[in-house]
Design a protein around this motif. Structure first.
Motif, PDB file in Angstrom:
ATOM      1  N   THR A 128       2.877   3.395   7.750  1.00 25.52           N
ATOM      2  CA  THR A 128       1.517   3.746   7.314  1.00 25.52           C
ATOM      3  C   THR A 128       1.351   3.686   5.796  1.00 25.52           C
ATOM      4  O   THR A 128       0.238   3.795   5.292  1.00 25.52           O
ATOM      5  CB  THR A 128       1.147   5.176   7.742  1.00 25.52           C
ATOM      6  OG1 THR A 128       1.985   6.078   7.008  1.00 25.52           O
ATOM      7  CG2 THR A 128       1.327   5.401   9.227  1.00 25.52           C
ATOM      8  N   GLN A 148       0.856  -1.196   0.000  1.00 24.09           N
ATOM      9  CA  GLN A 148       0.000   0.000   0.000  1.00 24.09           C
ATOM     10  C   GLN A 148       0.895   1.250   0.000  1.00 24.09           C
ATOM     11  O   GLN A 148       1.864   1.325   0.736  1.00 24.09           O
ATOM     12  CB  GLN A 148      -0.830  -0.042   1.285  1.00 24.09           C
ATOM     13  CG  GLN A 148      -1.725   1.125   1.525  1.00 24.09           C
ATOM     14  CD  GLN A 148      -3.000   1.021   0.701  1.00 24.09           C
ATOM     15  OE1 GLN A 148      -3.037   1.516  -0.416  1.00 24.09           O
ATOM     16  NE2 GLN A 148      -4.024   0.401   1.251  1.00 24.09           N
ATOM     17  N   THR A 195      -7.643   9.782   3.387  1.00 23.53           N
ATOM     18  CA  THR A 195      -7.265   8.568   4.125  1.00 23.53           C
ATOM     19  C   THR A 195      -5.804   8.663   4.548  1.00 23.53           C
ATOM     20  O   THR A 195      -5.444   8.332   5.690  1.00 23.53           O
ATOM     21  CB  THR A 195      -7.462   7.313   3.237  1.00 23.53           C
ATOM     22  OG1 THR A 195      -8.803   7.311   2.775  1.00 23.53           O
ATOM     23  CG2 THR A 195      -7.171   6.034   3.990  1.00 23.53           C
ATOM     24  N   ALA A 196      -4.954   9.119   3.634  1.00 18.47           N
ATOM     25  CA  ALA A 196      -3.531   9.239   3.955  1.00 18.47           C
ATOM     26  C   ALA A 196      -3.330  10.184   5.142  1.00 18.47           C
ATOM     27  O   ALA A 196      -2.568   9.903   6.066  1.00 18.47           O
ATOM     28  CB  ALA A 196      -2.766   9.752   2.737  1.00 18.47           C
ATOM     29  N   TYR A 213       0.516   5.659  -0.302  1.00 19.61           N
ATOM     30  CA  TYR A 213      -0.214   6.906  -0.565  1.00 19.61           C
ATOM     31  C   TYR A 213       0.825   7.890  -1.057  1.00 19.61           C
ATOM     32  O   TYR A 213       1.738   8.268  -0.315  1.00 19.61           O
ATOM     33  CB  TYR A 213      -0.886   7.407   0.723  1.00 19.61           C
ATOM     34  CG  TYR A 213      -1.915   6.437   1.229  1.00 19.61           C
ATOM     35  CD1 TYR A 213      -3.232   6.517   0.821  1.00 19.61           C
ATOM     36  CD2 TYR A 213      -1.550   5.406   2.103  1.00 19.61           C
ATOM     37  CE1 TYR A 213      -4.177   5.599   1.260  1.00 19.61           C
ATOM     38  CE2 TYR A 213      -2.486   4.489   2.549  1.00 19.61           C
ATOM     39  CZ  TYR A 213      -3.797   4.592   2.131  1.00 19.61           C
ATOM     40  OH  TYR A 213      -4.726   3.680   2.563  1.00 19.61           O
ATOM     41  N   ASP A 222      -3.469   9.634  12.899  1.00 28.24           N
ATOM     42  CA  ASP A 222      -3.554   8.539  13.864  1.00 28.24           C
ATOM     43  C   ASP A 222      -2.164   8.078  14.296  1.00 28.24           C
ATOM     44  O   ASP A 222      -1.913   7.807  15.462  1.00 28.24           O
ATOM     45  CB  ASP A 222      -4.297   7.338  13.248  1.00 28.24           C
ATOM     46  CG  ASP A 222      -5.774   7.655  13.011  1.00 28.24           C
ATOM     47  OD1 ASP A 222      -6.257   8.661  13.592  1.00 28.24           O
ATOM     48  OD2 ASP A 222      -6.408   6.944  12.215  1.00 28.24           O
ATOM     49  N   TRP A 223      -1.269   8.017  13.334  1.00 26.21           N
ATOM     50  CA  TRP A 223       0.092   7.525  13.601  1.00 26.21           C
ATOM     51  C   TRP A 223       0.825   8.482  14.551  1.00 26.21           C
ATOM     52  O   TRP A 223       1.469   8.065  15.507  1.00 26.21           O
ATOM     53  CB  TRP A 223       0.830   7.405  12.270  1.00 26.21           C
ATOM     54  CG  TRP A 223       2.224   6.905  12.356  1.00 26.21           C
ATOM     55  CD1 TRP A 223       2.640   5.616  12.517  1.00 26.21           C
ATOM     56  CD2 TRP A 223       3.434   7.694  12.301  1.00 26.21           C
ATOM     57  NE1 TRP A 223       4.019   5.552  12.551  1.00 26.21           N
ATOM     58  CE2 TRP A 223       4.523   6.804  12.417  1.00 26.21           C
ATOM     59  CE3 TRP A 223       3.684   9.060  12.144  1.00 26.21           C
ATOM     60  CZ2 TRP A 223       5.849   7.235  12.386  1.00 26.21           C
ATOM     61  CZ3 TRP A 223       5.012   9.488  12.124  1.00 26.21           C
ATOM     62  CH2 TRP A 223       6.063   8.590  12.254  1.00 26.21           C
ATOM     63  N   ASP A 263      -5.552  10.960   7.431  1.00 25.09           N
ATOM     64  CA  ASP A 263      -6.087  10.326   8.650  1.00 25.09           C
ATOM     65  C   ASP A 263      -5.066   9.338   9.212  1.00 25.09           C
ATOM     66  O   ASP A 263      -4.858   9.271  10.419  1.00 25.09           O
ATOM     67  CB  ASP A 263      -7.408   9.605   8.338  1.00 25.09           C
ATOM     68  CG  ASP A 263      -8.559  10.597   8.188  1.00 25.09           C
ATOM     69  OD1 ASP A 263      -8.463  11.708   8.765  1.00 25.09           O
ATOM     70  OD2 ASP A 263      -9.534  10.276   7.477  1.00 25.09           O
ATOM     71  N   ARG A 264      -4.443   8.605   8.330  1.00 24.61           N
ATOM     72  CA  ARG A 264      -3.425   7.637   8.797  1.00 24.61           C
ATOM     73  C   ARG A 264      -2.275   8.370   9.467  1.00 24.61           C
ATOM     74  O   ARG A 264      -1.772   7.951  10.503  1.00 24.61           O
ATOM     75  CB  ARG A 264      -2.901   6.815   7.620  1.00 24.61           C
ATOM     76  CG  ARG A 264      -3.909   5.820   7.068  1.00 24.61           C
ATOM     77  CD  ARG A 264      -3.334   5.074   5.881  1.00 24.61           C
ATOM     78  NE  ARG A 264      -2.536   3.947   6.349  1.00 24.61           N
ATOM     79  CZ  ARG A 264      -2.872   2.673   6.214  1.00 24.61           C
ATOM     80  NH1 ARG A 264      -4.005   2.354   5.634  1.00 24.61           N
ATOM     81  NH2 ARG A 264      -2.093   1.721   6.656  1.00 24.61           N
TER      82      ARG A 264
END
Ligand code: GLU
Length: 425
Positions: free
Chosen positions: A359, A37, A415-416, A39, A422-423, A418-419
């Motif tokens: 991530t 994956q 999404t990137a 981003y 969160d990270w 948000d990751r």
């Protein structure tokens, strides 16, 4: 024998790796090939398609096979001069324009032929300083601050020029800015122009993101300092055609000697820019109504996306100035230093490497933009979305582009982010 070969390299090139932007792009490709994956917020590439009328112009001119004038196609030079005159109130003519295979190459040639100290405000795009180093030019970094909105101030420029005021200098200005997204107000540009004029500083104004000013209100410093500004533009960012490699420099008439010197160097190196691409670029720089609509959609989309990005960066505890144009953001995670240090992260390269490994979010460290490695800054290019699809769905109607539209079409970027939040959190 083999191990000694690198000592034969020019000292200015020895140890130089691939440019950070291209290296991160390659790394992303490799991850994708391994099925991992990723981003892609590393390379700053326009996600939008080349406007249809420009693609059609390229198709119609594909048969043109001859070498063109090293200065560029006359019709294109006229179109570029006309474009700057309409957009920026200049009074340039075709003869003031030089066309090259990307503004990056023209910047290199400028530093090659112009003998002067290179003033680089940081954070700065990754290639200005390496270009100066390859050529062996002396570099003077002007480190700007978050508190000043990453702007170069006239006072700062003046301090730099006061040491040996007669020294020839080249100031590389870039706005809307890569990597911070900041831009200057007309008053700020006027003041910078006054200081540059006072010290006879030549300004290379890299305005490649000018059309992506979110309000469509980009002002060129050439308006305030026409006799000392080289205005740099190209197709890569606002016209989505980075891979076509076409850039332009527009010079003050009195700097014709500099343009000619660059053309001489060009004639001994790249010869000329691709003929079909130059013909297609005429259509781009004429900016028909379809391109105006395309630009309105691009600006609205990027502005709303920048807001979404900013919200998520705030959630991550980053210090970040609002993006005013283009597609970059330059957050500083210094307020999270203790928590990051506990995870073994104390520099911006470590930050970006861990972020990517853990991530899949690819970014570039502030270090590559001329900042100290200990500053926990990084650059995000919020471009990992399908701009062709978004542009088609908008039907070139700016009224269709609202926050919901952007969330729907730029989900990967969100999404990137948000990751990332969160990270860090
Ligand atoms: N200007 C783009 C960036 O900063 C990429 C092009 C390049 O570096 O040559 O990501």
């Amino acid at each position: 024998m083999q191990k000694n070969l690198d000592v034969q390299l020019n000292l200015n090139v020895r140890g130089l790796g691939c440019s950070a932007t291209l290296a991160i792009n390659q790394l992303c490709r490799e991850r994708e090939l391994r099925g991992e994956q990723v981003y892609k917020l590393g390379l700053g590439q326009s996600p939008f398609p080349v406007p249809l009328s420009v693609v059609e112009a390229l198709q119609a001119n594909a048969w043109r096979k001859g070498y063109l004038d090293v200065h560029g196609l006359q019709e294109l030079r006229e179109a570029v001069a006309g474009y700057h005159n309409r957009r920026h109130g200049l009074s340039s003519a075709a003869q003031d324009v030089l066309v090259g295979p990307g503004s990056k190459e023209l910047m290199f040639l400028l530093q090659l032929v112009y003998y002067g100290e290179v003033l680089i405000p940081t954070p700065a795009w990754v290639s200005y300083a390496p270009q100066a180093s390859i050529i062996g030019r002396r570099i003077h970094f002007l480190h700007t601050t978050f508190e000043e909105g990453w702007r170069l101030t006239p006072e700062h420029l003046e301090r730099a020029c006061q040491e040996d005021p007669g020294r020839p200098r080249l100031l590389v200005l870039n706005y809307p800015d890569n990597p911070t997204g900041m831009t200057y107000t007309p008053d700020e540009l006027r003041s910078l122009a006054q200081t540059a004029r006072r010290f006879g500083v030549l300004v290379l104004s890299d305005e490649i993101y000018g059309e992506l000013h979110f309000q469509g209100a980009h002002v060129s410093i050439a308006r305030f300092y026409p006799e000392g500004t080289i205005l740099s533009s190209g197709l890569s960012k606002w016209c989505g055609a980075g891979g076509w490699r076409l850039g332009t420099f527009t010079y003050p008439r009195d700097l014709a000697w500099l343009r000619q010197a660059m053309a001489a160097a060009a004639s001994e190196t790249y010869t000329t820019t691709s003929a079909p691409v130059q013909w297609a670029a005429v259509t781009a720089f004429e900016v028909g109504t379809d391109i105006e609509r395309y630009l309105s959609v691009s600006r609205a989309f990027l502005r709303l996306l920048a807001d979404e990005v900013q919200q998520r960066l705030n959630r991550a505890g980053a210090r970040v100035t609002p993006c005013q144009g283009g597609f970059y953001s330059f957050p500083d995670l210094g307020d999270r230093r203790a928590a990051l240090a506990a995870r073994g992260i104390t520099t911006s390269p470590e930050l970006c490497t861990s972020l990517l490994q853990q991530t899949g979010v690819a970014t570039l460290p502030g270090r590559d933009f001329g900042r100290s490695p200990e500053e926990l800054s990084l650059r995000l290019a919020f471009v990992d979305f399908n701009g062709t699809w978004a542009m088609a769905q908008s039907d070139l109607e700016v009224t269709r582009v609202d926050a919901a539209f952007v969330r729907e079409h730029a989900g990967r970027v969100l999404t990137a982010l948000d990751r990332l939040a969160d990270w860090v959190g």
